[in-house]
Design a protein around this motif. Sequence first.
Motif, PDB file in Angstrom:
ATOM      1  N   ILE A 102     -24.858  -0.142  45.716  1.00 26.93           N
ATOM      2  CA  ILE A 102     -23.642  -0.950  45.883  1.00 26.93           C
ATOM      3  C   ILE A 102     -22.447   0.020  45.844  1.00 26.93           C
ATOM      4  O   ILE A 102     -22.326   0.826  44.908  1.00 26.93           O
ATOM      5  CB  ILE A 102     -23.555  -1.971  44.706  1.00 26.93           C
ATOM      6  N   PRO A 103     -21.582  -0.009  46.855  1.00 29.05           N
ATOM      7  CA  PRO A 103     -20.524   1.008  46.944  1.00 29.05           C
ATOM      8  C   PRO A 103     -19.648   1.114  45.692  1.00 29.05           C
ATOM      9  O   PRO A 103     -19.263   2.225  45.305  1.00 29.05           O
ATOM     10  CB  PRO A 103     -19.689   0.563  48.146  1.00 29.05           C
ATOM     11  N   GLU A 104     -19.356  -0.004  45.043  1.00 25.56           N
ATOM     12  CA  GLU A 104     -18.475   0.062  43.862  1.00 25.56           C
ATOM     13  C   GLU A 104     -19.131   0.867  42.731  1.00 25.56           C
ATOM     14  O   GLU A 104     -18.465   1.583  41.994  1.00 25.56           O
ATOM     15  CB  GLU A 104     -18.159  -1.344  43.310  1.00 25.56           C
ATOM     16  N   PHE A 105     -20.451   0.736  42.592  1.00 23.27           N
ATOM     17  CA  PHE A 105     -21.165   1.509  41.573  1.00 23.27           C
ATOM     18  C   PHE A 105     -21.212   2.986  41.986  1.00 23.27           C
ATOM     19  O   PHE A 105     -20.958   3.886  41.187  1.00 23.27           O
ATOM     20  CB  PHE A 105     -22.584   0.953  41.380  1.00 23.27           C
ATOM     21  N   ARG A 106     -21.508   3.194  43.239  1.00 28.62           N
ATOM     22  CA  ARG A 106     -21.594   4.553  43.758  1.00 28.62           C
ATOM     23  C   ARG A 106     -20.266   5.293  43.545  1.00 28.62           C
ATOM     24  O   ARG A 106     -20.242   6.465  43.171  1.00 28.62           O
ATOM     25  CB  ARG A 106     -21.916   4.459  45.259  1.00 28.62           C
ATOM     26  N   ASP A 107     -19.155   4.580  43.768  1.00 25.57           N
ATOM     27  CA  ASP A 107     -17.835   5.197  43.594  1.00 25.57           C
ATOM     28  C   ASP A 107     -17.642   5.684  42.159  1.00 25.57           C
ATOM     29  O   ASP A 107     -17.070   6.746  41.930  1.00 25.57           O
ATOM     30  CB  ASP A 107     -16.724   4.189  43.923  1.00 25.57           C
ATOM     31  N   VAL A 108     -18.119   4.896  41.186  1.00 28.64           N
ATOM     32  CA  VAL A 108     -17.963   5.321  39.781  1.00 28.64           C
ATOM     33  C   VAL A 108     -18.818   6.562  39.528  1.00 28.64           C
ATOM     34  O   VAL A 108     -18.370   7.553  38.943  1.00 28.64           O
ATOM     35  CB  VAL A 108     -18.371   4.186  38.801  1.00 28.64           C
ATOM     36  N   TRP A 109     -20.028   6.534  40.008  1.00 25.77           N
ATOM     37  CA  TRP A 109     -20.950   7.666  39.775  1.00 25.77           C
ATOM     38  C   TRP A 109     -20.440   8.931  40.473  1.00 25.77           C
ATOM     39  O   TRP A 109     -20.573  10.046  39.970  1.00 25.77           O
ATOM     40  CB  TRP A 109     -22.342   7.249  40.282  1.00 25.77           C
ATOM     41  N   GLN A 110     -19.823   8.699  41.634  1.00 32.04           N
ATOM     42  CA  GLN A 110     -19.339   9.844  42.410  1.00 32.04           C
ATOM     43  C   GLN A 110     -18.255  10.621  41.645  1.00 32.04           C
ATOM     44  O   GLN A 110     -18.074  11.818  41.866  1.00 32.04           O
ATOM     45  CB  GLN A 110     -18.774   9.339  43.736  1.00 32.04           C
ATOM     46  N   THR A 111     -17.540   9.942  40.739  1.00 35.17           N
ATOM     47  CA  THR A 111     -16.466  10.636  40.007  1.00 35.17           C
ATOM     48  C   THR A 111     -17.023  11.798  39.179  1.00 35.17           C
ATOM     49  O   THR A 111     -16.298  12.714  38.806  1.00 35.17           O
ATOM     50  CB  THR A 111     -15.692   9.685  39.055  1.00 35.17           C
TER      51      THR A 111
END
Length: 564
Positions: free
Chosen positions: A247-256
């Motif tokens: 899910i992109p919103e989760f991925r965005d957090v992990w990407q940080t």
Amino acid sequence: MKQPLQRFPALWRSAQFIVSVGLISFWSSTSEGQSASESQRPSLERTAGVAQLFVDGRPWLIRGGELGNSSASYRNYMEPYWPRLVKLKLNTVLAPVYWDLIEPEEGRFDFSLVDGLIEDARAHNLRLVLLWFGSWKNSMSCYAPPWVKRDQQRFPRCETSDGKGMEILSPFSEENLVADCRAFVELMKHLRAVDGDQHTVIMVQVENEIGMIPEARDHSPAANEMFAGAVPPALMQCVTEHKETLIPEFRDVWQTTNFERDGSWQECFGAGPAGEEIFMAWYFAQYVNRLAELGKAEYPLPMFVNAALVRPNYEPGQYPSAGPLPHLLDVWRAGAPAIDFLAPDIYFPNFVDWCEQYARSGNPLFIPEARLNGQNAANALYAFGEHDALGFSPFSIESVDNPASHPLRKCYQLVEELTPLILEHQGKATMVGVTPRVPFDEQEISTQEVVKLGDYELTVTFEAINPWAPPSDKPPERAPVGGMIFSTGPDEFIVAGTGLVITIAPATPGKSQAGIVSIQEGHFVDGRWTPGRWLNGDQSHQGRHLRIPASSWGIQKVKLYRYE
Ligand code: DGJ
């Protein structure tokens, strides 16, 4: 546009293995010999890209309604309301089971309320989805029995960052989990005993709107210790394996953290509240997973969890955080593979948006709660038509005092008639749901959407006020709008709903204009089209469009031809 459904996303399968071998285990029990009717027990089946709930061997679309919180806590209270539910054309009632009432003293169980509920539902030919009000109900632990509430030492609560206890049982306590599991297991055992051969109860919701508020995480000593520890490999393995489809919103957090895999929660998901929320979501999910695993070992009904949704621009901690929210879908799936799906309680007006967020990566859409209003009745048609929804169920259903004329009855009448057609078209690109993506503001009376279906492009105007209504002294009232459209042949559509005006144009090469051969209203009786009036004159503006006026709910079949 429809999102293609993934079948059994691999994430669920791998998580199932990891979690079932990796969890704390207390005891386990398995069901023994099954009768023939037990083997037909309600189940969630995924075939041809669509999930369907099977009841007594046949797919079941839930025309539901959820009872107010207290209505199932005293049997006589419901007596006058059951006939209303029948009149509303419900086929399923969602009703709470309260931990504090079934286990008032530790180890002493009283299922008389549950038995009464089942008996009353049967008497009205209704099925039940039971809601387990166990450790958590709308974030709080208000339905924990007194012997749990009063013993904070044994049953620890979440704590605020300044060390104060909250009325939220901590998911980091094994005592809490064991106590909740024992009661839930007893419930499932009881259901199998009293209903294993009749299937009045068709699904179970585990807990209710789990969430952390007003801080994003538990700060109890046990929680702090886990938070400082490493992120469990089970979670990291799942999300790593499925990195491309997260899910992109989760991925965005992990990407940080540049997709850090080894380390503490802060190292992997950052130091902010988003990482804290992921941490809590994982442990809430693990707790619920244990309940579902043990409950299913007794009686494997489909089980789901529901979420209170997020207000725009709220941060974790400001809303009930870490529940089965759409941005945490991957975390919940990895942590709770015994849960069949995650479900939204839609009280906000942007219905389409929430449906789309939940109908991602193979999560079947079921709406256990929604605001009980006319527009949501029309929105239900969208959910069934666009997302192959398992069901829809507005909240506080017994409060309807005009069941005969309520929009929900009109909606459910259509769904009942259309069920064979809906089931036939599920998982195919031959059915769409339509409802305004952006809710009308007070001034607007119409808005438009274009859909492509079959060889045609359909321009749907949602019209909340019927401009052709007979003159009246009263100002016209805005009515619900929405519906569903089936492509039933090369040049044929069936449209069902309310407040719809549809013009149609070709979307494939060939003659450039579409004309209407005929429009007929009708009904489906036992799955067969039973035609009514022929609408080729004023009712279709002499063949210019198809119209189901605001305030009337209906089904029309349109046949087309093409010309230059
Ligand atoms: C959502 C909860 O899940 C329900 O139990 C109930 O509290 C409603 N909110 C009230 O609006």
